[in-house]
Write a protein that holds these residues in place. Structure first.
Motif, short mmCIF file in Angstrom:
data_model
loop_
_atom_site.label_atom_id
_atom_site.label_comp_id
_atom_site.label_asym_id
_atom_site.label_seq_id
_atom_site.Cartn_x
_atom_site.Cartn_y
_atom_site.Cartn_z
N VAL A 67 -54.55 -10.15 68.90
CA VAL A 67 -53.27 -10.27 69.57
C VAL A 67 -52.60 -11.63 69.03
CG1 VAL A 67 -52.23 -10.57 72.02
CG2 VAL A 67 -54.33 -9.32 71.48
N ILE A 68 -51.30 -11.57 69.04
CA ILE A 68 -50.37 -12.66 68.49
C ILE A 68 -49.43 -12.69 69.75
CG2 ILE A 68 -48.79 -13.62 67.01
CD1 ILE A 68 -50.52 -12.59 64.63
N GLU A 69 -49.30 -13.80 70.06
CA GLU A 69 -48.16 -14.05 71.19
C GLU A 69 -47.07 -15.16 70.96
OE1 GLU A 69 -46.50 -16.35 74.89
OE2 GLU A 69 -48.12 -16.68 73.79
N ILE A 70 -45.86 -14.65 71.00
CA ILE A 70 -44.62 -15.82 70.59
C ILE A 70 -43.77 -15.89 71.83
CG2 ILE A 70 -42.82 -16.45 69.10
CD1 ILE A 70 -44.07 -14.36 66.85
N ASN A 71 -43.27 -16.96 72.23
CA ASN A 71 -42.62 -17.43 73.19
C ASN A 71 -41.23 -16.78 73.26
OD1 ASN A 71 -43.76 -20.85 73.61
ND2 ASN A 71 -44.64 -19.15 74.43
N SER A 124 -47.13 -16.24 80.38
CA SER A 124 -46.02 -15.81 81.40
C SER A 124 -45.46 -14.55 81.04
CB SER A 124 -44.90 -16.75 81.33
OG SER A 124 -44.36 -16.92 80.06
N SER A 125 -45.13 -13.75 82.28
CA SER A 125 -44.73 -12.45 82.03
C SER A 125 -43.28 -12.68 82.41
CB SER A 125 -45.54 -11.54 82.90
OG SER A 125 -45.03 -10.18 82.88
N PRO A 126 -42.08 -11.94 81.72
CA PRO A 126 -42.27 -11.38 80.34
C PRO A 126 -42.74 -12.35 79.28
CG PRO A 126 -40.22 -11.27 80.72
CD PRO A 126 -40.77 -11.99 82.10
N SER A 127 -43.24 -11.89 78.39
CA SER A 127 -43.36 -12.69 76.86
C SER A 127 -43.23 -11.55 75.87
CB SER A 127 -45.09 -13.33 77.03
OG SER A 127 -44.96 -14.01 75.81
N PHE A 128 -43.41 -11.91 74.71
CA PHE A 128 -43.66 -11.08 73.62
C PHE A 128 -45.14 -11.19 72.85
CE2 PHE A 128 -42.99 -10.11 69.02
CZ PHE A 128 -42.13 -8.77 68.98
N LEU A 129 -45.52 -9.97 72.96
CA LEU A 129 -46.84 -9.85 72.24
C LEU A 129 -46.92 -8.76 71.21
CD1 LEU A 129 -47.55 -10.42 75.65
CD2 LEU A 129 -49.70 -11.08 74.64
N PHE A 130 -47.67 -8.85 70.16
CA PHE A 130 -48.15 -7.83 69.46
C PHE A 130 -49.55 -7.56 69.11
CE2 PHE A 130 -46.21 -10.79 66.61
CZ PHE A 130 -46.98 -10.84 65.56
N VAL A 131 -50.09 -6.40 68.83
CA VAL A 131 -51.39 -6.19 68.61
C VAL A 131 -51.49 -5.55 67.23
CG1 VAL A 131 -53.78 -5.06 69.37
CG2 VAL A 131 -51.81 -5.88 70.73
N PHE A 132 -52.39 -6.12 66.42
CA PHE A 132 -52.56 -5.28 65.07
C PHE A 132 -54.14 -5.40 64.88
CE2 PHE A 132 -53.22 -9.93 63.73
CZ PHE A 132 -54.20 -9.91 62.84
N THR A 133 -54.50 -4.30 63.88
CA THR A 133 -55.85 -4.13 63.57
C THR A 133 -56.04 -3.99 62.16
OG1 THR A 133 -57.89 -2.88 64.00
CG2 THR A 133 -55.74 -1.76 63.78
N ILE A 136 -42.09 -8.76 62.31
CA ILE A 136 -43.60 -8.59 62.29
C ILE A 136 -44.48 -8.01 61.24
CG2 ILE A 136 -45.46 -7.39 63.66
CD1 ILE A 136 -43.54 -7.38 66.21
N VAL A 137 -43.89 -7.19 60.57
CA VAL A 137 -44.39 -6.52 59.35
C VAL A 137 -44.58 -7.70 58.33
CG1 VAL A 137 -44.30 -5.18 57.33
CG2 VAL A 137 -43.81 -4.14 59.63
N ARG A 138 -43.54 -8.68 58.26
CA ARG A 138 -43.74 -9.50 57.19
C ARG A 138 -44.58 -10.81 57.55
NH1 ARG A 138 -44.04 -11.22 52.27
NH2 ARG A 138 -43.08 -13.13 51.92
N ILE A 139 -44.69 -11.10 58.78
CA ILE A 139 -45.56 -11.96 59.43
C ILE A 139 -47.11 -11.78 59.07
CG2 ILE A 139 -46.43 -13.02 61.62
CD1 ILE A 139 -43.61 -12.87 62.71
N LEU A 140 -47.12 -10.32 59.52
CA LEU A 140 -48.63 -9.79 59.20
C LEU A 140 -48.96 -9.77 57.55
CD1 LEU A 140 -48.90 -6.90 61.68
CD2 LEU A 140 -49.95 -9.10 61.91
N SER A 141 -47.99 -9.76 56.72
CA SER A 141 -48.34 -9.77 55.33
C SER A 141 -48.61 -11.11 54.84
CB SER A 141 -46.98 -9.28 54.72
OG SER A 141 -47.39 -9.52 53.16
N VAL A 192 -52.33 -17.11 68.37
CA VAL A 192 -52.96 -15.98 67.58
C VAL A 192 -54.49 -16.00 68.26
CG1 VAL A 192 -53.92 -15.32 65.38
CG2 VAL A 192 -51.83 -16.76 65.44
N CYS A 193 -54.73 -14.87 68.85
CA CYS A 193 -56.10 -14.72 69.51
C CYS A 193 -57.18 -13.84 68.64
CB CYS A 193 -55.79 -14.04 70.69
SG CYS A 193 -57.10 -13.61 71.84
N TRP A 194 -57.99 -14.21 68.44
CA TRP A 194 -59.17 -13.60 67.54
C TRP A 194 -60.17 -13.41 68.40
CZ3 TRP A 194 -58.06 -12.05 62.62
CH2 TRP A 194 -57.00 -12.73 61.97
#
Length: 331
Positions: A115-119, A97-106, A156-161, A214-216
């Motif tokens: 891509v990771i999406e959180i409600n 749905s829009s809006p949502s909360f998404l962040f992209v990492f590489t 997010i930095v902690r989640i990615l760690s 989590v979209c891979w």
């Protein structure tokens, strides 16, 4: 395959054959081949065993994030794996749905972006808790402000760690945050028809429930695919060193916030005196001027201290540690 005959049925057939009442040709049962439908628009890129290995990695990831947010928010946080699906990237984007909360990492070791999406209701509960609120349900769903995005960037930095640590037994990489988005249509990391593996995690923060997806992309996982087997996961899984669990708990507790307050003295007065107090009145405390003040930690007297100033601020200097027997046991 034909049904298995019982012993009585086998004996009956043998008797019929011996008596000539039934021919061998009539006994033959032609097996019909079962055809499994295959959708060429949604090909399965990974085997069940590879998907199971991905699920085990994300189960470890879910436990790590649960432990982190439980200590960070000082609240009950439960995160568990809900499902794993192989779908097209277009289907994934359209499900958000829009809006949502998404962040992209590489990562340099990865061939693409994840891509990771959180409600948003979960995000608002986290932000509310971080700012000292109760973490209740936010009624109006809206895009995050710049300040709110800045707060979540640190999380997010902690989640990615934690995600990095969860994958370390299979494939080591160092994730780097690329962007934070509120509109899923602005997140186009792969072609719309490319297959992706979406791992959905169920998140509960207090009474608030939501999902993390989590979209891979399959093109990214194909690089890791040769290692996506259970035996590889368990073979390379790090063994917990003696005392490591205690060290991890202490590390999480080190970030907990504590309330400190200093009491320079106490006294008792009756209600009539309290009601008659005016500006300029002096109240004598039950502590001499050269006696140390008490420093309380979360309501418990832990230190004695002297009161003064430091760089223009009121300050105290620790002069004595109380309750030493508790401190030696980690209290």
């Amino acid at each position: 395959m034909a049904d298995i005959l019982s012993q009585n049925e086998v004996d009956t057939l043998l008797k019929a054959l011996a008596a000539g009442d039934l021919s061998a040709e009539e006994v033959k049962v032609e097996e019909t081949k079962k055809v499994k439908p295959y959708d060429f628009t949604r090909p399965s890129k990974f085997s069940k065993e590879q998907i199971r290995t991905i699920e085990m990695v994300h189960e470890s990831f879910a436990r790590g994030v649960s432990n982190y947010f439980s200590a960070r928010l000082r609240s009950f946080v439960d995160i568990t794996k809900a499902s794993t699906d192989q779908i097209t990237y277009n289907e994934f984007i359209r499900s958000i749905s829009s809006p949502s909360f998404l962040f992209v990492f590489t990562a340099e070791e990865l061939n693409g972006n994840v891509v990771i999406e959180i409600n948003l209701k979960v995000i608002f509960a986290i932000i509310d808790k971080l700012l000292g609120g109760g973490g209740g349900l936010y009624q109006k769903i809206r895009p995050l402000t710049e300040i709110e995005n800045s707060l979540m960037r640190n999380e997010i930095v902690r989640i990615l760690s934690i995600l990095k640590d969860s994958w370390s037994s299979i494939y080591s990489f160092t994730p780097n945050l690329v962007s934070i988005e509120n509109n899923p249509q602005f997140v186009q990391v792969v072609p719309a028809n490319e297959m992706v593996v979406v791992v959905t995690l169920d998140m509960k923060i207090g009474e608030i429930e939501g999902f993390m997806n989590v979209c891979w992309p399959s093109s990214l996982l194909e690089v890791i695919a040769p290692k996506l087997y259970a035996e590889s996961y368990f073979k390379q899984e790090k063994q917990i060193k003696p005392g490591q669990l205690r060290e991890d708990i202490i590390s999480l507790l080190n970030n907990a916030k504590l309330d400190l307050h200093v009491v320079i003295g106490k006294t008792m007065i009756n209600l009539s005196d309290l009601l008659n107090l005016e500006v300029g009145d002096v109240i004598m405390l039950q502590r001499h001027v050269d006696e140390p003040a008490s420093l309380y930690v979360n309501g418990r007297e832990k230190f004695l201290c002297s009161v003064g100033t430091h760089k223009g601020f009121n300050a105290v200097r620790i002069t004595e540690v109380l309750n030493k027997e508790i401190d030696e046991n980690g209290g």
